[in-house]
Design a protein around this motif. Structure first.
Motif, PDB file in Angstrom:
ATOM      1  N   VAL A 471      10.680  15.130 -34.489  1.00 34.36           N
ATOM      2  CA  VAL A 471      10.210  16.660 -34.922  1.00 34.36           C
ATOM      3  C   VAL A 471       9.549  17.041 -33.592  1.00 34.36           C
ATOM      4  O   VAL A 471       9.862  18.216 -33.310  1.00 34.36           O
ATOM      5  CB  VAL A 471       8.989  16.509 -35.820  1.00 34.36           C
ATOM      6  N   ILE A 472       8.995  16.313 -32.873  1.00 38.42           N
ATOM      7  CA  ILE A 472       8.093  17.035 -31.676  1.00 38.42           C
ATOM      8  C   ILE A 472       9.284  17.042 -30.540  1.00 38.42           C
ATOM      9  O   ILE A 472       9.091  18.055 -29.794  1.00 38.42           O
ATOM     10  CB  ILE A 472       6.926  16.151 -31.533  1.00 38.42           C
ATOM     11  N   LYS A 473       9.792  16.185 -30.417  1.00 41.25           N
ATOM     12  CA  LYS A 473      10.693  15.999 -29.153  1.00 41.25           C
ATOM     13  C   LYS A 473      11.907  16.801 -29.252  1.00 41.25           C
ATOM     14  O   LYS A 473      12.417  17.423 -28.365  1.00 41.25           O
ATOM     15  CB  LYS A 473      11.041  14.584 -28.776  1.00 41.25           C
ATOM     16  N   LYS A 474      12.501  16.672 -30.402  1.00 44.48           N
ATOM     17  CA  LYS A 474      13.787  17.054 -30.669  1.00 44.48           C
ATOM     18  C   LYS A 474      13.884  18.602 -31.465  1.00 44.48           C
ATOM     19  O   LYS A 474      14.817  19.159 -31.749  1.00 44.48           O
ATOM     20  CB  LYS A 474      14.876  16.302 -31.292  1.00 44.48           C
ATOM     21  N   SER A 612       4.214  10.657 -20.900  1.00 45.49           N
ATOM     22  CA  SER A 612       4.040  11.861 -21.185  1.00 45.49           C
ATOM     23  C   SER A 612       3.810  12.375 -22.515  1.00 45.49           C
ATOM     24  O   SER A 612       3.340  13.339 -22.812  1.00 45.49           O
ATOM     25  CB  SER A 612       5.441  12.449 -20.485  1.00 45.49           C
ATOM     26  N   TYR A 613       4.538  11.575 -23.398  1.00 46.07           N
ATOM     27  CA  TYR A 613       4.280  11.893 -24.771  1.00 46.07           C
ATOM     28  C   TYR A 613       2.929  11.704 -25.356  1.00 46.07           C
ATOM     29  O   TYR A 613       2.453  12.629 -25.944  1.00 46.07           O
ATOM     30  CB  TYR A 613       5.468  11.278 -25.662  1.00 46.07           C
ATOM     31  N   MET A 617       0.522  14.989 -26.741  1.00 46.17           N
ATOM     32  CA  MET A 617      -0.120  14.777 -27.862  1.00 46.17           C
ATOM     33  C   MET A 617      -1.589  14.907 -27.711  1.00 46.17           C
ATOM     34  O   MET A 617      -2.302  15.537 -28.720  1.00 46.17           O
ATOM     35  CB  MET A 617       0.266  13.505 -28.750  1.00 46.17           C
ATOM     36  N   SER A 618      -2.223  14.160 -26.742  1.00 53.30           N
ATOM     37  CA  SER A 618      -3.687  14.608 -26.632  1.00 53.30           C
ATOM     38  C   SER A 618      -3.900  15.803 -26.293  1.00 53.30           C
ATOM     39  O   SER A 618      -5.017  16.436 -26.729  1.00 53.30           O
ATOM     40  CB  SER A 618      -4.044  13.420 -25.287  1.00 53.30           C
ATOM     41  N   SER A 619      -3.119  16.559 -25.304  1.00 54.33           N
ATOM     42  CA  SER A 619      -3.575  17.993 -24.811  1.00 54.33           C
ATOM     43  C   SER A 619      -3.367  18.689 -26.047  1.00 54.33           C
ATOM     44  O   SER A 619      -4.334  19.746 -26.436  1.00 54.33           O
ATOM     45  CB  SER A 619      -2.537  18.277 -23.765  1.00 54.33           C
ATOM     46  N   LEU A 620      -2.292  18.525 -26.879  1.00 54.53           N
ATOM     47  CA  LEU A 620      -2.093  19.363 -28.301  1.00 54.53           C
ATOM     48  C   LEU A 620      -3.408  19.211 -28.943  1.00 54.53           C
ATOM     49  O   LEU A 620      -3.868  20.361 -29.675  1.00 54.53           O
ATOM     50  CB  LEU A 620      -0.938  18.699 -28.807  1.00 54.53           C
ATOM     51  N   TYR A 712       7.194  20.056 -26.194  1.00 57.39           N
ATOM     52  CA  TYR A 712       7.316  18.731 -25.508  1.00 57.39           C
ATOM     53  C   TYR A 712       8.433  18.664 -24.532  1.00 57.39           C
ATOM     54  O   TYR A 712       8.376  18.374 -23.548  1.00 57.39           O
ATOM     55  CB  TYR A 712       7.371  17.697 -26.653  1.00 57.39           C
ATOM     56  N   PRO A 713       9.543  19.264 -24.729  1.00 58.44           N
ATOM     57  CA  PRO A 713      10.831  19.026 -23.760  1.00 58.44           C
ATOM     58  C   PRO A 713      10.326  19.733 -22.409  1.00 58.44           C
ATOM     59  O   PRO A 713      10.566  19.441 -21.494  1.00 58.44           O
ATOM     60  CB  PRO A 713      11.838  19.891 -24.351  1.00 58.44           C
ATOM     61  N   LEU A 714       9.429  20.967 -22.569  1.00 61.04           N
ATOM     62  CA  LEU A 714       9.017  21.784 -21.528  1.00 61.04           C
ATOM     63  C   LEU A 714       7.802  20.935 -20.684  1.00 61.04           C
ATOM     64  O   LEU A 714       8.016  20.673 -19.650  1.00 61.04           O
ATOM     65  CB  LEU A 714       8.541  22.883 -21.656  1.00 61.04           C
TER      66      LEU A 714
END
Length: 781
Positions: A471-474, A612-613, A617-620, A712-714
């Motif tokens: 969901v997050i990456k794609k 990076s993931y 998620m931590s920053s989000l 996430y991709p960016l």
């Protein structure tokens, strides 16, 4: 051949060309409703007869092409059949295998689907290999036999006796009702009570035991049949706001937006005031399911409302979406809203709602509705879960997610609850009941082994984590239906033979880990998860495993170190002694081993974490709780990344020219961050949140702003840039929103007041700026 009349038998047009296939199709139609498992086997025989004739016409030597599968593969490889025909052959082959090998596979829906595939093959053969021009009858599904009533039976008896000059009623035992049936097939067991074949309605009693169907006798389902009901192709998959079956009721999981809406409906019960409830969101977010559930749970409340579930649906062919909505919402126009007394629930996509409130309407004005939507901040960066200004209520599905944010990472109570419905033990779970019934009958396939494996709590956590990453990456939109179909896909293998009949490698191939990572063509979820396959993650941990498996002859010690889950140990036990597998088989074993370790070993998973993931998620999480310290740190890193992307001449000066020009121009980067409008939250788990990191800059002493949503991709690309990666033209094209953001931010600089010039060959810096008299001054730094 004794067949139906020409206008009844669908496959009559191929009878003279492939009589065996035509006769098999006839038999298949005769038994499809009474014995669908045998009908599925007949469908396979039909396809084999077609293939046999094709190979004969094409004059292909079948000495080394013996199996059904090999024949399909050969015809496809040589472009004798195209993809759609190959698919029909393969669909029939797979279902035929299941019916032949699994005595519990008795699926009428599957048999009816195969009947369509048979028709497609028959038409293809007729059009490809015959020169006849007769009109092919359009497809029609077989019809269920009608059980005659008392009067019908009386008429049949009288007609039979009259036609055959019979007077002795004992002679009637020779008679069979279907005039097209073959006498040699008649026996004392021909009559089958229709009730014995009746499908289960899905209703459960209070103790969870299947109730007797009012239409007929309940037929106990196998685990395969129960899990198959989760698939998109199952009849239960159809989402309808007007229907909520017992099966869907069992699988239903309460969600926060449902509870909020329930509270509103209860508060408005018996109110006669005008009310418009907007359920806003996007395709597949569960609006239809929610409405169907509420109709079943609160019929007395829901019946007070007119429900419109598709805002793109037109009441008449001559009206477009806007005209339809305008007609529907006339009671809430400025002219009628105070007197209409109407109560409507409207499920509407965000884009359609935005178009409606900005549309130039002809019949009425909707300024009050427009002001309500604008004041709700629905289309802003704010989190808007619900908003109320009578007579309007708004619920936003967009900010309710299928997963939650925590400080330790994302989790999903929703997905976990769905898995519990399927996997938990107890009498109330029809899946577990079917599983236990099968085992009592000594029915054990890889489906049963996968079901046992999936009961492991950490396995469930890992599978859910992979879905959330998709969901997050794609950016996948995964509906409840899509998730349930995904569960069926990773449980049901193609080979449903008994486990005792499978080779050790066949067990690995049909195990849940392989189905999870190695089936890209089944769904978009599985395609995404394939890209998250641990075998693609090169690390010290995987390298260490490769070395151990390549150098040790006794793999039992490796299994003991990495594998503790009992079902997995059983699958790997035959390989504990390394007998020098050939490279291809070793690769197959290694991939299965890594995947099993990844799904069962928490320590190994930590070694493969994607930094990076985890950071994203931590920053989000910190952005959504309004943690200023962490937001400030993010902005500092983000500003450094911008300098890395564009290039820098010296501290605080960002590059304007190309990095490889003979001389370089730079301007001072003087901007201020736009801090997010988020109140600080003390909750450790966030159920509503923004799923992207929203950042921005504004020009000093100005109201101009440049805003950017970082998904996430960016974020992953920017992380690479921060580590020294130089973005390519392709990167810039794919990150178009970021490059547009940069262009706007660069306009905030003070290049009109000051420029820095660097001549790399001389290693000298010069500054051009305006003095107090607005004249340009050129001086060396």
């Amino acid at each position: 051949m004794n067949t139906r009349s020409n206008n009844q038998f669908l496959f009559k047009f191929i009878e003279i060309y492939i009589p065996n296939a035509s006769q098999t199709a006839y038999k298949m139609e005769q038994i499809i409703f009474a014995d669908s498992a045998s009908a599925i086997v007949k469908a396979r025989l039909f396809a084999e007869e077609i293939l046999k004739e094709v190979f004969k016409i094409e004059k292909i030597d079948t000495t080394y092409i013996s199996s059904f599968y090999d024949k399909i593969l050969y015809l496809s490889a040589n472009e004798i059949i195209l993809k759609d025909i190959q698919h029909s052959f393969d669909t029939i082959r797979r279902s035929g295998n299941r019916a032949a090998h699994d005595g519990t596979y008795d699926d009428l829906m599957a048999a009816l689907q195969l009947h369509k595939e048979m028709y497609r093959l028959a038409v293809w053969f007729y059009e490809t290999y015959t020169s006849d021009q007769q009109k092919i009858p359009p497809y029609r599904s077989p019809t269920a036999p009608v059980t005659p009533g008392p009067e019908d039976i009386k008429n049949i008896i009288e007609s039979y006796m009259k036609e055959n000059n019979k007077t002795d009623i004992s002679s009637l035992k020779e008679y069979k009702h279907d005039e097209n049936s073959k006498p040699e097939e008649v026996n004392d067991n021909t009559i089958v009570e229709e009730s014995e074949k009746e499908e289960f309605s899905g209703e459960l009693s209070e103790n969870g035991v299947h109730q007797k169907n009012l239409i007929g006798i309940e037929k106990e389902r196998s685990l395969f049949q129960e899990i198959s009901r989760l698939k998109d192709s199952a009849k239960e998959a159809i989402e309808n706001a007007n229907e909520f079956s017992g099966f869907k009721e069992y699988l239903h999981v309460d969600r926060r937006i449902q509870l909020d809406l329930e509270e509103l409906l209860k508060n408005q019960k018996e109110s006669t005031e005008t009310s418009l409830i907007l359920l806003c969101g996007s395709v597949g977010d569960g609006k239809s399911h929610l409405l169907a559930f509420l109709k079943k749970k609160y019929p007395e409340i829901i019946n007070e409302y007119f429900i419109h579930n598709d805002a793109t649906e037109s009441f008449s062919p001559g009206k477009d979406a806007m005209e339809t909505l305008e007609e529907l919402l006339l009671p809430f126009s400025d002219e009628n809203i105070d007197t209409s007394g109407q109560k409507i629930i409207l499920a509407i996509n965000l884009g359609v709602l935005h178009n409606f409130i900005t549309h130039n309407h002809k019949k009425a004005t909707f300024t009050k509705l427009k002001h309500f939507v604008e004041e709700s901040k629905l289309f802003s960066q704010n989190i808007v879960t619900s908003y109320e200004v009578k007579p309007f209520n708004l619920f936003n599905f967009t900010d309710y997610h299928s997963y939650e944010l925590t400080k330790e990472g994302p989790i999903s109570d929703f997905y976990q609850s769905l898995l519990n419905k399927i996997l938990q033990e107890g009498n109330k779970n029809p899946f577990h009941q079917a599983y236990e019934r099968d085992l009592k009958k000594s029915e054990r396939t890889m489906l049963h082994e996968n079901y046992e494996f999936f009961k492991n709590e950490f396995v469930q956590e890992q599978v859910i984590s992979l879905v959330i990453q998709s969901v997050i990456k794609k950016k996948l939109v995964i509906s409840t239906r899509a998730f349930l179909n995904f569960v069926a896909d990773i449980l049901i293998s193609e080979n449903l033979s008994k486990v005792s009949q499978l080779t050790n490698f066949e067990k690995l191939k049909n195990s849940l880990p392989s189905l999870l990572f190695d089936n890209t063509d089944r769904s978009s979820i599985l395609k995404s998860i394939n890209e998250l396959d641990p075998i693609h993650k090169r690390s010290a941990a995987t390298d260490d495993l490769i070395i151990k498996l390549n150098t040790l002859n006794d793999w039992k010690a490796v299994n003991n170190q990495y594998i503790t889950e009992p079902t997995t140990r059983k699958w790997l036990e035959p390989f504990e002694t390394n007998t020098e597998l050939v490279p291809t088989l070793f690769s197959e074993y290694f991939e299965a081993f890594i995947r099993m370790v990844y799904l069962t070993n928490p320590n190994f998973v930590k070694l493969l974490e994607e930094k990076s993931y985890e950071s994203y998620m931590s920053s989000l999480y910190y952005f959504n709780i309004g943690e200023k310290k962490m937001i400030r740190k993010f902005y500092e890193d983000f500003k450094d990344t911008i300098f890395q992307w564009k290039g820098s001449l010296k501290k605080d000066y960002i590059l304007l020219s190309h990095p490889f020009d003979k001389y370089k121009l730079g301007q001072k980067f003087s901007v201020k961050p736009v801090t997010p409008i988020l109140s600080e939250k003390s909750d450790s788990t966030l159920y509503t949140f923004k799923s992207v990191i929203s950042v921005g800059y504004k020009k000093e002493n100005s109201l101009e702003e440049a805003l950017l949503d970082i998904d996430y991709p960016l974020y992953a690309l920017l992380t690479k840039v921060a580590e020294g990666y130089r973005p390519t033209k392709r990167d810039e094209d794919e990150a178009i929103k970021f490059t547009e953001f940069l262009e706007k931010v660069m306009q905030f600089g003070n290049k009109k007041e000051e420029l820095l010039i660097n001549f790399p060959s001389e290693n000298k810096f010069y500054k051009i700026k305006r003095d107090d008299f607005d004249s340009l001054v050129f001086e060396r730094e």
